[in-house]
Each structure stands twice: as structure tokens, then as C-alpha cells.
Design a protein around this motif. Structure first.
Motif, mmCIF file in Angstrom:
data_model
loop_
_atom_site.group_PDB
_atom_site.id
_atom_site.type_symbol
_atom_site.label_atom_id
_atom_site.label_comp_id
_atom_site.label_asym_id
_atom_site.label_seq_id
_atom_site.Cartn_x
_atom_site.Cartn_y
_atom_site.Cartn_z
ATOM 1 N N HIS A 143 0.814 -1.213 0.000
ATOM 2 C CA HIS A 143 0.000 0.000 0.000
ATOM 3 C C HIS A 143 0.847 1.262 0.000
ATOM 4 C CE1 HIS A 143 -2.956 -2.981 1.531
ATOM 5 N NE2 HIS A 143 -3.842 -2.217 0.950
ATOM 6 N N GLY A 144 2.133 1.116 0.287
ATOM 7 C CA GLY A 144 3.006 2.276 0.320
ATOM 8 C C GLY A 144 3.417 2.635 1.733
ATOM 9 N N GLY A 220 8.366 1.475 8.263
ATOM 10 C CA GLY A 220 9.197 2.287 7.374
ATOM 11 C C GLY A 220 10.656 2.184 7.739
ATOM 12 N N PRO A 221 11.527 2.842 6.980
ATOM 13 C CA PRO A 221 12.981 2.718 7.180
ATOM 14 C C PRO A 221 13.459 3.110 8.565
ATOM 15 C CG PRO A 221 12.504 3.695 5.049
ATOM 16 C CD PRO A 221 11.193 3.631 5.772
ATOM 17 N N GLY A 222 12.678 3.872 9.305
ATOM 18 C CA GLY A 222 13.108 4.258 10.642
ATOM 19 C C GLY A 222 12.879 3.204 11.700
ATOM 20 N N ASP A 223 12.195 2.130 11.376
ATOM 21 C CA ASP A 223 11.915 1.071 12.339
ATOM 22 C C ASP A 223 13.043 0.038 12.347
ATOM 23 O OD1 ASP A 223 9.362 1.989 13.275
ATOM 24 O OD2 ASP A 223 8.519 1.365 11.353
ATOM 25 N N PRO A 224 13.426 -0.468 13.516
ATOM 26 C CA PRO A 224 14.596 -1.352 13.607
ATOM 27 C C PRO A 224 14.517 -2.595 12.724
ATOM 28 C CG PRO A 224 13.935 -0.611 15.796
ATOM 29 C CD PRO A 224 12.880 -0.146 14.852
ATOM 30 N N ASP A 256 -4.905 -7.813 3.363
ATOM 31 C CA ASP A 256 -6.058 -7.685 2.480
ATOM 32 C C ASP A 256 -5.748 -8.207 1.071
ATOM 33 O OD1 ASP A 256 -4.421 -5.758 1.381
ATOM 34 O OD2 ASP A 256 -5.706 -4.056 1.881
ATOM 35 N N PRO A 257 -6.682 -8.121 0.124
ATOM 36 C CA PRO A 257 -6.428 -8.647 -1.225
ATOM 37 C C PRO A 257 -5.222 -8.040 -1.927
ATOM 38 C CG PRO A 257 -8.782 -8.397 -0.893
ATOM 39 C CD PRO A 257 -8.110 -7.785 0.314
ATOM 40 N N LEU A 258 -4.846 -6.796 -1.608
ATOM 41 C CA LEU A 258 -3.641 -6.241 -2.226
ATOM 42 C C LEU A 258 -2.393 -6.978 -1.762
ATOM 43 C CD1 LEU A 258 -2.457 -4.133 -4.113
ATOM 44 C CD2 LEU A 258 -2.300 -2.555 -2.180
ATOM 45 N N MET A 259 -2.365 -7.424 -0.506
ATOM 46 C CA MET A 259 -1.261 -8.250 -0.020
ATOM 47 C C MET A 259 -1.200 -9.567 -0.787
ATOM 48 S SD MET A 259 0.388 -6.867 2.653
ATOM 49 C CE MET A 259 0.200 -5.804 4.093
ATOM 50 N N LEU A 260 -2.354 -10.174 -0.999
ATOM 51 C CA LEU A 260 -2.402 -11.402 -1.790
ATOM 52 C C LEU A 260 -1.889 -11.147 -3.206
ATOM 53 C CD1 LEU A 260 -3.243 -14.295 -2.496
ATOM 54 C CD2 LEU A 260 -5.596 -13.465 -2.745
ATOM 55 N N ARG A 261 -2.289 -10.040 -3.799
ATOM 56 C CA ARG A 261 -1.846 -9.715 -5.149
ATOM 57 C C ARG A 261 -0.329 -9.578 -5.216
ATOM 58 N NH1 ARG A 261 -4.470 -4.433 -7.087
ATOM 59 N NH2 ARG A 261 -6.252 -5.582 -6.249
ATOM 60 N N GLU A 262 0.257 -9.034 -4.150
ATOM 61 C CA GLU A 262 1.716 -8.878 -4.133
ATOM 62 C C GLU A 262 2.406 -10.236 -4.067
ATOM 63 O OE1 GLU A 262 5.424 -6.868 -4.187
ATOM 64 O OE2 GLU A 262 3.379 -6.318 -4.802
ATOM 65 N N TRP A 263 1.880 -11.163 -3.274
ATOM 66 C CA TRP A 263 2.434 -12.520 -3.261
ATOM 67 C C TRP A 263 2.350 -13.153 -4.654
ATOM 68 C CZ3 TRP A 263 5.461 -14.774 0.133
ATOM 69 C CH2 TRP A 263 5.411 -14.415 1.475
ATOM 70 N N ARG A 264 1.214 -12.965 -5.321
ATOM 71 C CA ARG A 264 1.042 -13.553 -6.643
ATOM 72 C C ARG A 264 1.991 -12.922 -7.663
ATOM 73 N NH1 ARG A 264 -5.357 -14.932 -7.382
ATOM 74 N NH2 ARG A 264 -4.480 -16.211 -9.043
ATOM 75 N N ARG A 265 2.266 -11.643 -7.494
ATOM 76 C CA ARG A 265 3.218 -10.990 -8.394
ATOM 77 C C ARG A 265 4.621 -11.552 -8.197
ATOM 78 N NH1 ARG A 265 6.946 -7.048 -8.649
ATOM 79 N NH2 ARG A 265 6.881 -6.613 -6.404
ATOM 80 N N ARG A 266 4.998 -11.778 -6.944
ATOM 81 C CA ARG A 266 6.343 -12.266 -6.651
ATOM 82 C C ARG A 266 6.480 -13.772 -6.886
ATOM 83 N NH1 ARG A 266 9.338 -8.745 -2.678
ATOM 84 N NH2 ARG A 266 8.217 -6.764 -2.634
ATOM 85 N N LEU A 267 5.375 -14.491 -6.755
ATOM 86 C CA LEU A 267 5.386 -15.947 -6.937
ATOM 87 C C LEU A 267 4.313 -16.304 -7.968
ATOM 88 C CD1 LEU A 267 5.605 -16.919 -3.148
ATOM 89 C CD2 LEU A 267 7.491 -16.956 -4.796
#
Length: 300
Positions: A143-144, A220-224, A256-267
Motif C-alpha cells: 500500500h506504500g 518504514g525505514p526508521g523502524d529497527p 487484504d487482497p492487495l497483499m495477496l496480489r503482491e504474493w502472486r506478483r512475486r510468486l
């Protein structure tokens, strides 16, 4: 402690003077099942029962959760990196001391099990031969960088306020809500099953790990834990040529479904089973379909 559907022998591994509880059921190629927050190996009870006749089912409780020791603040870091170290120590022990094979592992991941599992797999890229992905993420939020509006207030409340601390430690609200519809499930759990999910965290001092998991979410990048999450995400692509099953509850408010879509894009070659009526605890809502699907996937 009454744990319906959990007729397993408890095993223990001592790491850094803390006892980590795990299941080790059956024989065959190992299937490593990694739970998230707020959960424990009870989540895997149906899958272990279904697979242990053909596979060696290994399901640890992260330190501070389930039947593992509950270290006080300062005794354990409760970070993603520490979780990966704990898992690495356990699997190394199983290989060197308990005759587990070096390679041919199936990695099953839910919730925080995704980043923990993929960060561990990055250390041993040849060890894992298959993935089973269940409502989790192992990469930065697609989601950004801005926290989604629906999550902004709850995360601020839980991570930044004294009220959040009281909700976690005194009232155990995070785990209680996660085991109720519509937050974690579509259907209400039987009372004894919900009680079993909550049973190990039976006091204020036993709920610290649940709180710290939320504090450690890398936004984000500031988190350990951000650099390790990014590296875990880079590892996902290395498994695109291996068998992957994705089981997904589409009513999950976080994954959510966007997370699923990202898995499908990578795999892109993954076998996907999406359940429109299931929530975050997809193995509870959709076990009648999902457990047989995983069993058949592993037989192939």
C-alpha cells in the motif's frame, strides 16, 4: 489446561537459558509451521493431525507465547531478528541432534511467521523446497509507506499510548479481539477453542510478547526491523521456481487482497486458494477446504 484437538507431546529446546516449546510429530520430510501474533502452535492442530502420518510436523511457539517461556522485559529482545535467531537455533538443534534432514523442508507461514520464515530461509536458501503462505506478508507494505487510514488510529493507540499498554497487558484486548468476528474470523469459535487460544497468556506478565510484536511492526525505514523485512522480501523471488501454495482469507482487514496480489506478483506460479468468506485465521474459517488442499499439495 484444556486444549481441544491438541493431543500432542510437548517438546522443549533451551536457547539462551530460555525454554522454547515445540511440536515434533510424525515422520518424513519436515513441515515447519510458523505462527504469528497473537497465536501459538494451537493454530496448527488440524494441519498437524492431517499431515503427521506422512510428514514430520514441527511447530514452535515463539518465546513469550504459547507454552514457551515468558521472559520479562530486558531478558529477550522480542524483535524480528531475535525471532529468526531463535528459529535458527531450534532448526539447527533438530538437524544436528534429532536427525532432521538438512534439506527438503516445507515452510508454512501465517501472520508474523512470514517475515520470520523468509528471513530464516534467506540464511538457508537450499533448505526450503516448498512454501505454504497463509495471510501473511514478508515484504514492505504494498500500500506504500503511509499507514492505511483504517489502521492508523489503532496502531498509534497500541504503540504510542499508555492506554495501549493497559489494553495489552491488563485486559489482553488484542488477543481477545483477534479471536472474535469480525476482527480475526468470520465465524465465532467454540468457547473451549477460543479459551485454548487465550489460555497460555493467563497473566499480565505473560502478555508482553504480544505487545512487543505490535511495537516491532516495521512500517518504514526508521523502524529497527525494516532492513530485515526488506531482505526477507528480496528472498521471496528466489522461491518463484519452487512449489508454492497460497491460502488466503479475503476478509482479513490487515492482510487484504492487495497483499495477496503482491504474493502472486512475486510468486506467479503459486497455486492459490482464496476464500471470500474467511478472515485472518483462515485455518479456522476455511479448514474444511484448506487442510485437504495443503495435504494434496504436499503429496504432489
Amino acid at each position: 489446561m484444556h486444549l481441544p484437538g491438541y493431543p500432542f507431546e510437548s517438546r522443549w529446546f533451551t536457547h539462551d537459558a530460555l525454554r522454547l516449546h515445540y511440536l515434533d510429530e510424525g515422520d518424513g520430510a519436515p513441515v515447519l509451521m510458523l505462527h504469528g501474533n497473537p497465536s501459538w502452535s494451537y493454530l496448527w492442530r488440524r494441519l498437524v493431525l492431517a499431515l503427521r502420518g506422512e510428514h514430520r510436523c514441527i511447530a514452535p511457539d515463539h518465546l513469550g507465547m504459547g507454552l514457551s517461556d515468558k521472559p520479562a522485559a530486558g531478558r529477550h529482545p522480542f524483535t524480528l531478528a531475535a525471532r529468526v535467531d531463535d528459529l535458527d537455533a531450534l532448526t539447527g538443534h533438530l538437524i544436528t541432534e534429532r536427525a532432521a534432514p538438512e534439506n527438503g523442508w516445507t515452510l508454512v507461514m501465517h501472520d508474523w511467521g512470514g517475515p520470520i520464515g523468509m528471513a530464516w530461509a534467506a540464511r538457508h536458501p537450499g533448505r526450503v523446497s516448498r512454501l505454504v503462505v497463509l495471510n501473511t506478508a514478508a515484504f514492505p507494505d504494498p500500500h506504500g509507506p503511509r499507514v492505511r487510514p483504517a489502521l492508523r488510529l489503532p496502531l498509534w493507540l497500541l504503540r504510542e499510548t499508555r492506554l495501549g499498554e493497559r489494553l495489552f497487558l491488563r485486559h489482553h484486548a488484542f488477543a481477545r479481539l483477534a479471536t472474535l468476528p469480525p476482527f480475526g474470523l468470520r465465524d465465532r469459535l467454540p468457547p473451549d477453542v477460543r479459551a485454548a487460544f487465550l489460555a497460555p497468556d493467563d497473566g499480565r506478565e505473560h502478555r508482553l510478547a504480544v505487545q512487543r510484536f505490535v511495537h516491532d511492526i516495521p512500517l518504514g525505514p526508521g523502524d529497527p526491523s525494516w532492513p530485515l523485512l526488506v531482505r526477507a522480501g528480496e528472498t521471496v523471488a528466489a522461491f518463484a521456481d519452487r512449489p508454492v501454495l497460497i491460502g488466503w482469507g479475503l476478509r482479513d482487514p490487515v492482510f487484504d487482497p492487495l497483499m495477496l496480489r503482491e504474493w502472486r506478483r512475486r510468486l506467479p506460479h503459486a497455486q492459490v486458494h482464496a476464500f471470500p468468506g474467511a478472515g485472518h485465521y483462515v485455518l479456522e474459517d476455511a479448514h474444511d477446504s484448506l487442510v485437504p488442499a495443503i495435504t494434496a499439495f504436499l503429496r504432489r
